[in-house]
Design a protein around this motif. Structure first.
Motif, PDB file in Angstrom:
ATOM      1  N   ILE A 103       0.870  -1.176   0.000  1.00 13.66           N
ATOM      2  CA  ILE A 103       0.000   0.000   0.000  1.00 13.66           C
ATOM      3  C   ILE A 103       0.902   1.220   0.000  1.00 13.66           C
ATOM      4  CG2 ILE A 103      -1.753   1.314   1.247  1.00 13.66           C
ATOM      5  CD1 ILE A 103      -2.645  -1.323   2.528  1.00 13.66           C
ATOM      6  N   GLY A 104       0.717   2.082  -0.941  1.00 12.10           N
ATOM      7  CA  GLY A 104       1.562   3.270  -0.998  1.00 12.10           C
ATOM      8  C   GLY A 104       1.055   4.264  -2.005  1.00 12.10           C
ATOM      9  N   ASP A 105       1.661   5.423  -1.985  1.00  9.72           N
ATOM     10  CA  ASP A 105       1.307   6.471  -2.926  1.00  9.72           C
ATOM     11  C   ASP A 105       1.987   6.165  -4.249  1.00  9.72           C
ATOM     12  OD1 ASP A 105       1.538  10.128  -2.861  1.00  9.72           O
ATOM     13  OD2 ASP A 105       0.876   8.718  -4.403  1.00  9.72           O
ATOM     14  N   ARG A 106       1.243   5.641  -5.190  1.00 12.55           N
ATOM     15  CA  ARG A 106       1.816   5.199  -6.463  1.00 12.55           C
ATOM     16  C   ARG A 106       2.289   6.367  -7.325  1.00 12.55           C
ATOM     17  NH1 ARG A 106       2.761   0.317  -4.719  1.00 12.55           N
ATOM     18  NH2 ARG A 106       0.874  -0.899  -4.293  1.00 12.55           N
ATOM     19  N   THR A 107       1.978   7.598  -6.911  1.00  9.77           N
ATOM     20  CA  THR A 107       2.435   8.745  -7.684  1.00  9.77           C
ATOM     21  C   THR A 107       3.836   9.180  -7.286  1.00  9.77           C
ATOM     22  OG1 THR A 107       1.580  10.456  -6.196  1.00  9.77           O
ATOM     23  CG2 THR A 107       0.044   9.554  -7.816  1.00  9.77           C
ATOM     24  N   ARG A 108       4.361   8.601  -6.213  1.00 11.10           N
ATOM     25  CA  ARG A 108       5.668   9.005  -5.701  1.00 11.10           C
ATOM     26  C   ARG A 108       6.782   8.118  -6.240  1.00 11.10           C
ATOM     27  NH1 ARG A 108       6.687   8.052  -0.802  1.00 11.10           N
ATOM     28  NH2 ARG A 108       8.376   9.558  -0.652  1.00 11.10           N
ATOM     29  N   VAL A 109       7.875   8.728  -6.673  1.00  8.56           N
ATOM     30  CA  VAL A 109       9.027   7.987  -7.171  1.00  8.56           C
ATOM     31  C   VAL A 109       9.542   7.015  -6.119  1.00  8.56           C
ATOM     32  CG1 VAL A 109      11.450   8.258  -7.842  1.00  8.56           C
ATOM     33  CG2 VAL A 109       9.709   9.775  -8.813  1.00  8.56           C
ATOM     34  N   GLY A 110       9.544   7.423  -4.862  1.00  4.08           N
ATOM     35  CA  GLY A 110      10.106   6.613  -3.791  1.00  4.08           C
ATOM     36  C   GLY A 110       9.344   5.333  -3.497  1.00  4.08           C
ATOM     37  N   THR A 111       8.148   5.183  -4.061  1.00  2.00           N
ATOM     38  CA  THR A 111       7.348   3.976  -3.840  1.00  2.00           C
ATOM     39  C   THR A 111       7.848   2.807  -4.676  1.00  2.00           C
ATOM     40  OG1 THR A 111       5.423   5.385  -3.407  1.00  2.00           O
ATOM     41  CG2 THR A 111       4.979   3.099  -3.930  1.00  2.00           C
ATOM     42  N   TYR A 112       8.682   3.078  -5.659  1.00  2.49           N
ATOM     43  CA  TYR A 112       9.083   2.071  -6.637  1.00  2.49           C
ATOM     44  C   TYR A 112      10.488   1.539  -6.377  1.00  2.49           C
ATOM     45  CZ  TYR A 112       4.859   3.472  -8.973  1.00  2.49           C
ATOM     46  OH  TYR A 112       3.538   3.728  -9.242  1.00  2.49           O
ATOM     47  N   ASP A 113      10.644   0.223  -6.628  1.00  4.44           N
ATOM     48  CA  ASP A 113      11.909  -0.447  -6.331  1.00  4.44           C
ATOM     49  C   ASP A 113      12.844  -0.548  -7.532  1.00  4.44           C
ATOM     50  OD1 ASP A 113       9.481  -2.312  -4.920  1.00  4.44           O
ATOM     51  OD2 ASP A 113      11.062  -1.556  -3.590  1.00  4.44           O
ATOM     52  N   TYR A 114      12.273  -0.804  -8.686  1.00  2.00           N
ATOM     53  CA  TYR A 114      13.080  -1.052  -9.883  1.00  2.00           C
ATOM     54  C   TYR A 114      12.608  -0.154 -11.011  1.00  2.00           C
ATOM     55  CZ  TYR A 114      14.064  -5.273  -7.194  1.00  2.00           C
ATOM     56  OH  TYR A 114      14.413  -6.136  -6.206  1.00  2.00           O
ATOM     57  N   TRP A 115      13.585   0.310 -11.790  1.00  2.00           N
ATOM     58  CA  TRP A 115      13.318   1.247 -12.876  1.00  2.00           C
ATOM     59  C   TRP A 115      13.981   0.801 -14.165  1.00  2.00           C
ATOM     60  CZ3 TRP A 115      10.481   5.820 -12.365  1.00  2.00           C
ATOM     61  CH2 TRP A 115      10.083   6.137 -11.061  1.00  2.00           C
ATOM     62  N   GLY A 116      13.321   1.105 -15.276  1.00  2.00           N
ATOM     63  CA  GLY A 116      13.940   0.905 -16.571  1.00  2.00           C
ATOM     64  C   GLY A 116      14.765   2.119 -16.956  1.00  2.00           C
ATOM     65  N   GLN A 117      15.452   2.011 -18.105  1.00  2.00           N
ATOM     66  CA  GLN A 117      16.335   3.086 -18.571  1.00  2.00           C
ATOM     67  C   GLN A 117      15.555   4.221 -19.214  1.00  2.00           C
ATOM     68  OE1 GLN A 117      19.451   3.187 -17.855  1.00  2.00           O
ATOM     69  NE2 GLN A 117      20.538   1.297 -18.295  1.00  2.00           N
ATOM     70  N   GLY A 118      14.380   3.916 -19.690  1.00  2.00           N
ATOM     71  CA  GLY A 118      13.554   4.938 -20.310  1.00  2.00           C
ATOM     72  C   GLY A 118      13.576   4.877 -21.822  1.00  2.00           C
ATOM     73  N   THR A 119      12.526   5.425 -22.421  1.00  2.00           N
ATOM     74  CA  THR A 119      12.429   5.515 -23.869  1.00  2.00           C
ATOM     75  C   THR A 119      11.955   6.918 -24.234  1.00  2.00           C
ATOM     76  OG1 THR A 119      11.499   4.463 -25.856  1.00  2.00           O
ATOM     77  CG2 THR A 119      10.054   4.587 -23.941  1.00  2.00           C
ATOM     78  N   GLN A 120      12.563   7.493 -25.268  1.00  2.00           N
ATOM     79  CA  GLN A 120      12.269   8.877 -25.626  1.00  2.00           C
ATOM     80  C   GLN A 120      10.998   8.962 -26.448  1.00  2.00           C
ATOM     81  OE1 GLN A 120      14.086  11.902 -24.981  1.00  2.00           O
ATOM     82  NE2 GLN A 120      12.216  12.820 -25.857  1.00  2.00           N
ATOM     83  N   VAL A 121      10.131   9.866 -26.052  1.00  2.00           N
ATOM     84  CA  VAL A 121       8.932  10.194 -26.832  1.00  2.00           C
ATOM     85  C   VAL A 121       9.025  11.672 -27.203  1.00  2.00           C
ATOM     86  CG1 VAL A 121       6.430  10.486 -26.760  1.00  2.00           C
ATOM     87  CG2 VAL A 121       7.487   8.448 -25.755  1.00  2.00           C
ATOM     88  N   THR A 122       8.951  11.942 -28.494  1.00  2.00           N
ATOM     89  CA  THR A 122       9.016  13.319 -28.978  1.00  2.00           C
ATOM     90  C   THR A 122       7.772  13.597 -29.815  1.00  2.00           C
ATOM     91  OG1 THR A 122      11.428  13.222 -29.050  1.00  2.00           O
ATOM     92  CG2 THR A 122      10.355  15.014 -30.264  1.00  2.00           C
ATOM     93  N   VAL A 123       7.044  14.632 -29.456  1.00  2.00           N
ATOM     94  CA  VAL A 123       5.823  15.006 -30.159  1.00  2.00           C
ATOM     95  C   VAL A 123       6.064  16.353 -30.828  1.00  2.00           C
ATOM     96  CG1 VAL A 123       3.348  15.377 -29.987  1.00  2.00           C
ATOM     97  CG2 VAL A 123       4.489  13.799 -28.402  1.00  2.00           C
ATOM     98  N   SER A 124       5.972  16.348 -32.143  1.00  2.00           N
ATOM     99  CA  SER A 124       6.202  17.596 -32.887  1.00  2.00           C
ATOM    100  C   SER A 124       4.886  18.333 -33.114  1.00  2.00           C
ATOM    101  CB  SER A 124       6.871  17.288 -34.222  1.00  2.00           C
ATOM    102  OG  SER A 124       6.017  16.496 -35.022  1.00  2.00           O
ATOM    103  N   SER A 125       4.991  19.655 -33.164  1.00  2.00           N
ATOM    104  CA  SER A 125       3.773  20.474 -33.348  1.00  2.00           C
ATOM    105  C   SER A 125       3.483  20.706 -34.811  1.00  2.00           C
ATOM    106  CB  SER A 125       3.933  21.808 -32.635  1.00  2.00           C
ATOM    107  OG  SER A 125       5.089  22.464 -33.082  1.00  2.00           O
TER     108      SER A 125
END
Length: 125
Positions: A103-125
């Motif tokens: 049970i925790g605040d799922r909006t907080r970074v500190g609630t999470y144990d493992y993270w991925g490296q990330g993927t870039q999303v770019t939206v052009s206007s």
């Protein structure tokens, strides 16, 4: 050892769609709640969406509600983020994360144990 990896990012025009995937290995996937966060240059990492272990409960940031959908497949050990009606302000590196906290605040970074490296999303206007 738990590993998490995102895919599906890219360049898209405003109004377009992308689906991000996040595959996990090395742990019991359905023991973890999952979350998506994003970080734009010069801005703190911010919460996007979260989903419970079973997938029955979802949570969204106000800025993406009605446009993004989080889902998970506990057989494939994968969580998804379907992003529709994309806006230039959605441009960021999107990362997924795993939380073993019951049970925790799922909006907080500190609630999470493992993270991925990330993927870039770019939206052009």
């Amino acid at each position: 050892q738990v590993q998490v990896g995102e895919s599906g990012g890219g360049l898209v025009q405003a109004g377009g769609s992308l689906r991000l995937s996040c595959a996990a290995s090395g742990g019991t996937f359905n023991s973890y709640a999952m979350g998506w966060f994003r970080q734009a240059p010069g801005i703190e990492r911010e919460f996007v969406a979260a989903i419970s272990k079973s997938g029955g409960i979802t949570l969204y940031a106000t800025s993406v509600k009605g446009r993004f959908t989080i889902s998970r497949d506990n057989v494939k050990n994968t969580v998804y983020l379907q992003m529709n009606s994309l806006k230039p302000e959605d441009t960021a590196v999107y990362s997924c994360a795993m939380s073993s906290v019951p049970i925790g605040d799922r909006t907080r970074v500190g609630t999470y144990d493992y993270w991925g490296q990330g993927t870039q999303v770019t939206v052009s206007s």
